[in-house]
Design a protein around this motif. Structure first.
Motif, PDB file in Angstrom:
ATOM      1  N   CYS A 105       3.717  -2.317  11.707  1.00 36.25           N
ATOM      2  CA  CYS A 105       4.471  -1.103  11.379  1.00 36.25           C
ATOM      3  C   CYS A 105       3.491  -0.005  11.004  1.00 36.25           C
ATOM      4  N   THR A 106       3.777   1.208  11.489  1.00 28.14           N
ATOM      5  CA  THR A 106       2.899   2.343  11.199  1.00 28.14           C
ATOM      6  C   THR A 106       3.543   3.337  10.227  1.00 28.14           C
ATOM      7  N   CYS A 107       4.775   3.041   9.784  1.00 30.88           N
ATOM      8  CA  CYS A 107       5.518   4.032   9.001  1.00 30.88           C
ATOM      9  C   CYS A 107       4.948   4.203   7.596  1.00 30.88           C
ATOM     10  N   TYR A 121      13.234   0.194   3.873  1.00 29.58           N
ATOM     11  CA  TYR A 121      12.760   0.262   5.258  1.00 29.58           C
ATOM     12  C   TYR A 121      13.896  -0.008   6.257  1.00 29.58           C
ATOM     13  N   HIS A 124      12.432   0.365  11.753  1.00 25.31           N
ATOM     14  CA  HIS A 124      12.012   1.257  12.841  1.00 25.31           C
ATOM     15  C   HIS A 124      11.032   0.606  13.832  1.00 25.31           C
ATOM     16  N   CYS A 125      10.059  -0.151  13.327  1.00 25.62           N
ATOM     17  CA  CYS A 125       8.997  -0.682  14.204  1.00 25.62           C
ATOM     18  C   CYS A 125       9.250  -2.111  14.688  1.00 25.62           C
TER      19      CYS A 125
HETATM   20 ZN   LIG Z   1       7.563   1.119  10.847  1.00 27.41          ZN
END
Ligand SMILES: [Zn+2]
Length: 278
Positions: A105-107, A121, A124-125
């Motif tokens: 995950c990059t968020c 969370y 998203h990823c």
């Molecule tokens: Zn993410």
């Protein structure tokens, strides 16, 4: 019976921390078990020497004795620090990675907040298929929708179902360091804990750790008994946080107060716990 107290030295301890320690100590002594002092110093940049010192001074003031763990700051640094067990934390993460339940995950926290209006969370990823070996990436654990885990309660020994209904937790931080869930689980296994006293704020964390233990087939952790004590709140109903000021036990200690009020709180914790479970 083996239990532990696990302060994080990121501030001066408050009465809620103190009452939780007294509770664990009294239960350990009642059951003729052993008590471990584990200082959660995983995030080194948040640890201050005077906060570590505060742990030892507070325990002495409260009259708490422990059977295993550091006796002083030097002992912590040389032998008991979580920094000495980072390799073991990474080993558990690698095992977990092989189960196929981790994703990259990059968020950032802010991105999640901007997207959802909440810090929880949103997954998203989950299906982006990012490479777990990308430097500076976080690893999250896929939690099953609507999942539940069995938790044994202490002192009753009964089994309760608790929900995994929460955002997918971070298990490897962006800075490459394993997260609290992993360090705490590995340490509890390593020191063979079979009873854990912690605040209700860590109930979601307990659920994640029990789920990881299930995924990895770690039956000893799934047989641990848990007591989640209520949290102390201030006059406005907000959770107490570690503080420099008058709410700290250091302040009470330095003003010549005794620990009696903290012992009364611990008895209330246990009383409320028993009332809640009956
Ligand atoms: Zn993410």
């Amino acid at each position: 019976m083996r239990t532990r107290i696990a302060p994080t030295p990121s501030g001066f301890l408050h009465a809620g921390n103190g009452a939780a320690f007294v509770l664990a100590h009294e239960l350990a002594r009642q059951e003729e078990g052993s008590l471990l002092l584990r200082i959660d110093d995983l995030d080194q940049e948040r640890v201050r020497p005077d906060h570590v010192e505060d742990v030892f001074l507070t325990l002495e003031w409260l009259g708490i004795t422990w059977d295993n763990g550091p006796r002083n700051s030097m002992d912590l640094a040389s032998t008991w620090s979580q920094q000495h067990r980072i390799v073991a934390y990474h080993a558990l993460l690698r095992e977990l990675r092989m189960t196929g339940n981790l994703y990259a995950c990059t968020c950032s926290r802010k991105e999640v907040l901007d997207r959802t209006g909440s810090t929880e969370y949103d997954g998203h990823c989950r299906y982006r298929g990012l490479d777990l070996d990308t430097p500076g990436i976080t690893w999250r654990l896929k939690l099953p929708a609507g999942g539940k885990v069995d938790m044994k309660t202490w002192p009753s020994g009964e089994t309760e179902k608790i929900t995994l209904d929460q955002g997918d937790p971070v298990l490897l931080q962006r800075n490459g360091r394993p997260a609290y869930h992993i360090a705490s689980l590995v340490d509890d296994l390593r020191f063979q804990m079979d009873a854990i006293v912690r605040g209700t704020d860590l109930l979601a964390s307990t659920a994640v750790q029990l789920h990881i233990a299930e995924l990895l087939g770690l039956p000893t952790f799934n047989s641990v008994r848990f007591l989640h004590h209520p949290l102390l709140t201030d006059r406005n109903g907000a959770k107490l946080s570690k503080s420099e000021g008058s709410a700290s036990l250091r302040h009470a200690r330095e003003n010549g107060q005794g620990p009696e009020a903290v012992h009364v709180l611990a008895a209330q914790f246990l009383g409320r716990y028993i009332a809640d479970t009956q």
